[in-house]
Scaffold this active site. Structure first.
Site, PDB file in Angstrom:
ATOM      1  N   ASN A 185      42.447  38.287  35.734  1.00 33.57           N
ATOM      2  CA  ASN A 185      41.069  38.786  35.875  1.00 33.57           C
ATOM      3  C   ASN A 185      40.323  38.742  34.542  1.00 33.57           C
ATOM      4  O   ASN A 185      39.760  39.735  34.093  1.00 33.57           O
ATOM      5  CB  ASN A 185      41.042  40.191  36.494  1.00 33.57           C
ATOM      6  CG  ASN A 185      41.852  41.211  35.712  1.00 33.57           C
ATOM      7  OD1 ASN A 185      42.763  40.861  34.968  1.00 33.57           O
ATOM      8  ND2 ASN A 185      41.529  42.481  35.880  1.00 33.57           N
ATOM      9  N   HIS A 206      48.208  43.321  44.010  1.00 28.75           N
ATOM     10  CA  HIS A 206      47.556  44.622  43.852  1.00 28.75           C
ATOM     11  C   HIS A 206      47.253  45.088  45.259  1.00 28.75           C
ATOM     12  O   HIS A 206      46.402  44.521  45.942  1.00 28.75           O
ATOM     13  CB  HIS A 206      46.270  44.482  43.023  1.00 28.75           C
ATOM     14  CG  HIS A 206      45.577  45.782  42.807  1.00 28.75           C
ATOM     15  ND1 HIS A 206      45.381  46.300  41.554  1.00 28.75           N
ATOM     16  CD2 HIS A 206      45.052  46.682  43.682  1.00 28.75           C
ATOM     17  CE1 HIS A 206      44.759  47.467  41.663  1.00 28.75           C
ATOM     18  NE2 HIS A 206      44.548  47.717  42.941  1.00 28.75           N
ATOM     19  N   HIS A 245      52.550  48.008  40.503  1.00 23.07           N
ATOM     20  CA  HIS A 245      52.190  49.417  40.250  1.00 23.07           C
ATOM     21  C   HIS A 245      52.156  50.289  41.508  1.00 23.07           C
ATOM     22  O   HIS A 245      51.114  50.837  41.886  1.00 23.07           O
ATOM     23  CB  HIS A 245      50.874  49.541  39.479  1.00 23.07           C
ATOM     24  CG  HIS A 245      49.760  48.614  39.879  1.00 23.07           C
ATOM     25  ND1 HIS A 245      49.426  48.371  41.172  1.00 23.07           N
ATOM     26  CD2 HIS A 245      48.898  47.890  39.133  1.00 23.07           C
ATOM     27  CE1 HIS A 245      48.409  47.533  41.213  1.00 23.07           C
ATOM     28  NE2 HIS A 245      48.069  47.226  39.991  1.00 23.07           N
ATOM     29  N   ASP A 294      51.067  47.562  33.021  1.00 24.22           N
ATOM     30  CA  ASP A 294      49.675  47.431  33.474  1.00 24.22           C
ATOM     31  C   ASP A 294      48.707  47.763  32.328  1.00 24.22           C
ATOM     32  O   ASP A 294      47.686  48.423  32.547  1.00 24.22           O
ATOM     33  CB  ASP A 294      49.402  48.285  34.710  1.00 24.22           C
ATOM     34  CG  ASP A 294      48.081  47.917  35.387  1.00 24.22           C
ATOM     35  OD1 ASP A 294      47.464  46.902  34.985  1.00 24.22           O
ATOM     36  OD2 ASP A 294      47.668  48.635  36.318  1.00 24.22           O
TER      37      ASP A 294
HETATM   38  O1  DOR Z   1      43.209  50.178  36.454  1.00 28.59           O
HETATM   39  C1  DOR Z   1      43.257  48.951  36.491  1.00 28.59           C
HETATM   40  N1  DOR Z   1      42.688  48.201  35.529  1.00 28.59           N
HETATM   41  N2  DOR Z   1      43.847  48.363  37.524  1.00 28.59           N
HETATM   42  C2  DOR Z   1      43.742  47.033  37.730  1.00 28.59           C
HETATM   43  O2  DOR Z   1      44.238  46.566  38.729  1.00 28.59           O
HETATM   44  C3  DOR Z   1      42.991  46.184  36.801  1.00 28.59           C
HETATM   45  C4  DOR Z   1      42.918  46.806  35.469  1.00 28.59           C
HETATM   46  C5  DOR Z   1      41.939  46.125  34.542  1.00 28.59           C
HETATM   47  O3  DOR Z   1      41.983  44.912  34.432  1.00 28.59           O
HETATM   48  O4  DOR Z   1      41.165  46.834  33.892  1.00 28.59           O
END
Ligand code: DOR
Length: 442
Positions: free
Chosen positions: A97, A182, A235, A305
């Protein structure tokens, strides 16, 4: 043994390995473990006294977000991997991402080029699964540097999303490797937007509730069964999912995070949006069942994570505040503190952070201390008491939710493919990070 057999000898450490825990010397030649045992008659370019230290197979963090290319004001591949090796981590799987999203061969190759020789640890990058690239998954997941496919079934940071069963089915129909998910149900998230209380991050787990996670994991398992595909559920945050996943261990592997094992909903009162994550930190009853799942072997790996956002971004009023916190650098000390408290054994920690990733993702030459394997080592002092501080955090965003927390157990050294990249809190070697290789894509 003749003189100078090795580049390094690590002498006198307690090696934690598949055969137990015991005093052994380790000889390293170039990138590789060349000998294990009594090397008292051998010599090396550098001999390191590891008396009183434990030597673990290098910790692999199978879930980090390093933000490059894209929002590099939060983190980049250099700063994120610096944080990782300072925390004793030898390799990371980084998430798609970013901006642009890692959904094409070109975007993946760009990340690999940016990372090679610049990251301090070894790396692999997840390719984001989408409706558009579903038919190309079998090729995408085998490209050099690919950790496999990652799918967001619920939206989080960034725009990756495959919410529908048909889309997930199409991806799993083409996947040959274990795909990572996810798992939060997007349709329920949209329905429940009104549960978010402005200014109150404690409403985050009310909005993204247990059923949001359960409903999605139920759907995911059904699709994976129908497609005869392997899935990795990232997670996992609810007791209900642990119970469900324990009945599907033939196809499903399970990740938990240090924050879901350490923090609880009580901490929103003091830490506020800093501990706002997706999926959320929940009440203590879930934390207990995650620990039971870990105890009983339902949990396969621990991933941090690591999802950095700046403190300014985190200071926005909920729900305008982004979800995510740092974690790559604190994974080892936080989990060693749990070892010190008797919540898991050191062997189980090794199983979750090196042997586990190697087994699930079929990593070549990593995940155990064995002759012929990469000389990837995490060297720890189990007795050392330290206080985790923001000033220690090398992540560009410069903070941790554990600021001020005292822990017992600390990473002292990190070896990546025979290079001593960290010792006593200093990053030493020039960066030599390389793509992690996988048996299914050799
Ligand atoms: O809390 C999160 N932050 N969960 C995710 O799945 C993505 C991540 C992010 O990229 O900031």
């Amino acid at each position: 043994m003749t003189a100078k057999n090795f580049d390094f000898i690590l002498r006198g450490g307690l090696v934690v390995n598949h055969d137990g825990v015991g005093p052994r010397d380790i000889g390293i030649r170039a990138e590789t473990i060349a000998a294990i045992g009594d090397l008292s008659l051998a010599s090396a370019g550098t001999t390191i006294d590891c008396d009183g230290l434990h030597i673990l197979p290098g910790v692999i963090d199978t879930q980090v977000h390093f933000r490059e290319p894209g929002p590099t004001h939060k983190e980049d591949l250099e700063t994120g991997s610096r944080a990782a090796v300072l925390g004793g981590v030898v390799g990371v799987f980084e998430m798609p991402n970013t901006n642009p999203l890692t959904t094409t061969p070109e975007a993946l190759a760009d990340k690999v080029a940016r990372a090679t020789g610049r990251m301090h640890c070894d790396f692999a990058f997840y390719v984001g699964g989408t409706h558009e690239n579903a038919k190309d998954i079998a090729e995408l997941e085998r490209l050099p540097g690919a950790a496999g496919i990652k799918v967001f079934m619920g939206s989080s940071t960034g725009s990756l999303l495959v919410a529908d069963d048909a889309g997930v089915t199409e991806i799993l129909r083409h996947a040959r490797r274990r795909a990572a998910f996810h798992s939060e149900d997007e349709f329920r998230l949209i329905e429940r937007m009104g549960e978010r209380v402005p200014g109150d991050p404690a409403s985050h787990p009310v909005w993204r509730d247990v059923e949001t996670a359960m409903a999605c994991t139920r759907r995911l398992i059904a699709i994976a069964r129908a497609q005869r595909a392997r899935i990795h559920v990232l997670h996992v945050s609810t007791g209900e999912e642990i119970e469900l996943l324990s009945r599907h261990k033939d196809i499903a592997s399970v990740e938990v995070t240090p924050h879901h094992l350490t923090l609880s909903a009580d901490d929103y009162a003091t830490l506020g949006t800093k501990i706002q994550m997706n999926p959320p930190v929940r009440d203590k009853s879930h934390r207990e069942i995650l620990w039971r799942g870990l105890d009983q072997g339902v949990v396969d790996v621990i991933g941090s994570d690591h999802a950095p956002h700046t403190l300014e971004e985190k200071a926005r009023a909920y729900p305008d505040s982004p979800s995510g916190m740092t974690g790559a650098q604190t994974l080892v000390p936080i989990m060693l503190d749990h070892v010190a408290a008797g919540r898991l054994t050191l062997q189980r920690f090794v199983d979750l952070t090196s042997a586990g990733p190697a087994r699930l993702f079929q990593i070549a030459r990593k995940g155990r201390i064995a002759v012929g394997f990469d000389a990837d080592l995490t060297i720890v002092d189990l007795k050392r008491r330290e206080t985790i501080r923001n000033s220690w955090i090398a992540s560009r965003c410069g903070w941790t939710p554990y600021h001020g927390k005292q822990v017992t157990g600390w990473p002292v050294g990190t070896f990546v493919r025979g290079a001593r990249v960290m010792w006593e809190g200093e990053v030493l070697a020039p960066s030599t990070g390389q793509p992690i290789r996988f048996l299914e894509a050799l």
